[in-house]
Design a protein around this motif. Structure first.
Motif, PDB file in Angstrom:
ATOM      1  N   GLY A  29      81.668  21.426   7.598  1.00  0.00           N
ATOM      2  CA  GLY A  29      80.665  20.391   7.315  1.00  0.00           C
ATOM      3  C   GLY A  29      80.948  19.055   7.966  1.00  0.00           C
ATOM      4  O   GLY A  29      80.109  18.150   7.912  1.00  0.00           O
ATOM      5  N   CYS A  30      82.111  18.908   8.598  1.00  0.00           N
ATOM      6  CA  CYS A  30      82.451  17.638   9.258  1.00  0.00           C
ATOM      7  C   CYS A  30      81.463  17.358  10.402  1.00  0.00           C
ATOM      8  O   CYS A  30      81.024  18.272  11.103  1.00  0.00           O
ATOM      9  N   GLN A 209      79.208  12.443   9.144  1.00  0.00           N
ATOM     10  CA  GLN A 209      79.517  12.820   7.765  1.00  0.00           C
ATOM     11  C   GLN A 209      80.949  13.319   7.593  1.00  0.00           C
ATOM     12  O   GLN A 209      81.422  14.109   8.409  1.00  0.00           O
ATOM     13  N   PRO A 211      82.370  14.991   4.430  1.00  0.00           N
ATOM     14  CA  PRO A 211      82.158  15.392   3.039  1.00  0.00           C
ATOM     15  C   PRO A 211      83.457  15.438   2.232  1.00  0.00           C
ATOM     16  O   PRO A 211      83.443  15.213   1.014  1.00  0.00           O
ATOM     17  N   GLY A 215      82.433  11.814   1.190  1.00  0.00           N
ATOM     18  CA  GLY A 215      81.265  12.272   0.431  1.00  0.00           C
ATOM     19  C   GLY A 215      81.574  12.655  -0.998  1.00  0.00           C
ATOM     20  O   GLY A 215      80.894  12.229  -1.935  1.00  0.00           O
ATOM     21  N   ARG A 216      82.638  13.456  -1.191  1.00  0.00           N
ATOM     22  CA  ARG A 216      82.905  13.967  -2.545  1.00  0.00           C
ATOM     23  C   ARG A 216      83.289  12.847  -3.515  1.00  0.00           C
ATOM     24  O   ARG A 216      83.166  13.006  -4.720  1.00  0.00           O
ATOM     25  N   LEU A 220      78.170  12.529  -2.904  1.00  0.00           N
ATOM     26  CA  LEU A 220      77.511  13.182  -1.759  1.00  0.00           C
ATOM     27  C   LEU A 220      78.474  14.273  -1.273  1.00  0.00           C
ATOM     28  O   LEU A 220      79.040  14.187  -0.179  1.00  0.00           O
ATOM     29  N   PRO A 221      78.708  15.281  -2.084  1.00  0.00           N
ATOM     30  CA  PRO A 221      79.839  16.190  -1.812  1.00  0.00           C
ATOM     31  C   PRO A 221      79.658  17.167  -0.655  1.00  0.00           C
ATOM     32  O   PRO A 221      80.640  17.744  -0.192  1.00  0.00           O
ATOM     33  N   THR A 222      78.431  17.361  -0.185  1.00  0.00           N
ATOM     34  CA  THR A 222      78.263  18.339   0.902  1.00  0.00           C
ATOM     35  C   THR A 222      77.722  17.651   2.157  1.00  0.00           C
ATOM     36  O   THR A 222      77.159  16.545   2.090  1.00  0.00           O
ATOM     37  N   ALA A 223      77.848  18.365   3.263  1.00  0.00           N
ATOM     38  CA  ALA A 223      77.312  17.837   4.529  1.00  0.00           C
ATOM     39  C   ALA A 223      75.807  17.615   4.410  1.00  0.00           C
ATOM     40  O   ALA A 223      75.268  16.624   4.926  1.00  0.00           O
ATOM     41  N   ASP A 225      74.096  16.803   1.723  1.00  0.00           N
ATOM     42  CA  ASP A 225      73.857  15.557   0.976  1.00  0.00           C
ATOM     43  C   ASP A 225      74.001  14.339   1.899  1.00  0.00           C
ATOM     44  O   ASP A 225      73.195  13.405   1.861  1.00  0.00           O
ATOM     45  N   LEU A 226      75.049  14.377   2.722  1.00  0.00           N
ATOM     46  CA  LEU A 226      75.302  13.226   3.606  1.00  0.00           C
ATOM     47  C   LEU A 226      74.242  13.116   4.704  1.00  0.00           C
ATOM     48  O   LEU A 226      73.848  12.013   5.088  1.00  0.00           O
TER      49      LEU A 226
END
Ligand code: SF4
Length: 284
Positions: A29-30, A209, A211, A215-216, A220-223, A225-226
């Motif tokens: 997810g980076c 992003q 995450p 994010g977490r 915004l814990p997931t890619a 969400d970001l």
């Protein structure tokens, strides 16, 4: 006009990546992988030759970018990618020097170097992957972390005002400044390609992003969400012109922010003229 064929992903992979370096070290997810993919497409669009191109990085998650690319590269120390890039360009002005960095690398430890490279208007392309944190060292806040964010060094909220890096580069004299986001990958390719083509210092900030470290901690814990957050918090240059300062508060303006064509004012061109002058005893 003849249509230029868009290369297949397999062709791009064979030409620009080092297959033995994969898989990457980046977390699932980076956004750094998105930036690299756009950067490579931009390099291909402009048609840079491998022998004339060098990638310089600093430290941090973005500092590893060089490792996956089939270009000569220099992996510098933290914050010092720009001085290395400036040295390379001065030694060989023919080179295309591309400098991917993280937000901490470029705006904190290397902030002063960024300012002076912009002031000198030297023809290097700085790409700042802004994921709002020092991901590699555990998620501390950087000068680009939004105020109020929770990080490992601001567990009750970041009280610092964040830099607008594009405004900083503009104020320092950069002749090409743009901001993109990983949500808009097509636009990111165009912005980076234009930055590479530009004769002078170019800065392309990419909102990205992280995450895992950012994010977490900020709901915004997931890619995904970001990326949704990017969509909701970015406005185009055109739309920004119709908005009030209050409406623009907290928003990131994306697109080309500065594009000044003055190739004779580029630093290595001026330096060449200075050498000529010195050779002629100060007469020319
Ligand atoms: S820590 Fe963040 S920036 Fe670093 S690789 Fe993982 S997701 Fe990407």
């Amino acid at each position: 006009m003849a249509k230029v064929a868009i290369k297949k992903t397999s062709e791009i992979r064979a030409e620009y990546y080092r297959p033995n370096s994969f898989p990457t070290i980046w977390c699932p997810g980076c956004g750094i992988g998105n930036v690299v993919a756009s950067m490579v497409r931009a390099i291909d669009t402009v048609g840079l030759k491998h022998d004339d191109t060098v990638v310089v990085t600093g430290i941090g998650c973005s500092g590893i970018i060089y490792n996956y690319l089939n270009f000569d590269a220099y992996h510098g120390i933290h914050g010092r990618a720009i001085p290395v890039a400036v040295g390379l360009k001065l030694a060989n002005p023919r080179l295309n020097v591309i400098v991917p960095m993280g937000d901490g690398d470029s705006s904190a430890i290397g902030g002063n170097h960024l300012i002076h490279a912009a002031r000198r208007n030297i023809d290097i392309t700085a790409i700042v992957v802004n994921n709002s944190t020092y991901g590699n060292t555990g998620g501390q806040f950087s000068p680009l972390t939004p105020t109020g964010s929770i990080t490992t060094t601001s567990p009750f909220g970041n009280i610092e005002n964040s830099f607008d890096l594009c405004e900083l580069a503009k104020g320092a004299g950069a002749t090409y400044v743009a901001r993109g986001a990983t949500y808009y990958s097509r636009q990111m390719i165009d912005l980076i390609a234009n930055g590479i083509r530009h004769k002078g210092f170019s800065l392309i900030e990419v909102i990205s992003q992280c995450p895992v470290q950012y994010g977490r901690r900020n709901k915004l814990p997931t890619a995904v969400d970001l990326l949704k957050w990017q969509k909701e918090n970015t406005v185009s240059v055109t739309r920004a012109k119709t908005m009030s300062p209050e409406e623009l508060k907290g928003k990131f303006i994306i697109g080309e922010l500065v594009n000044i064509e003055a190739p004779d004012q580029e630093y290595t061109a001026r330096y060449e003229r200075l050498i000529e002058k010195a050779r002629s005893g100060g007469k020319s």
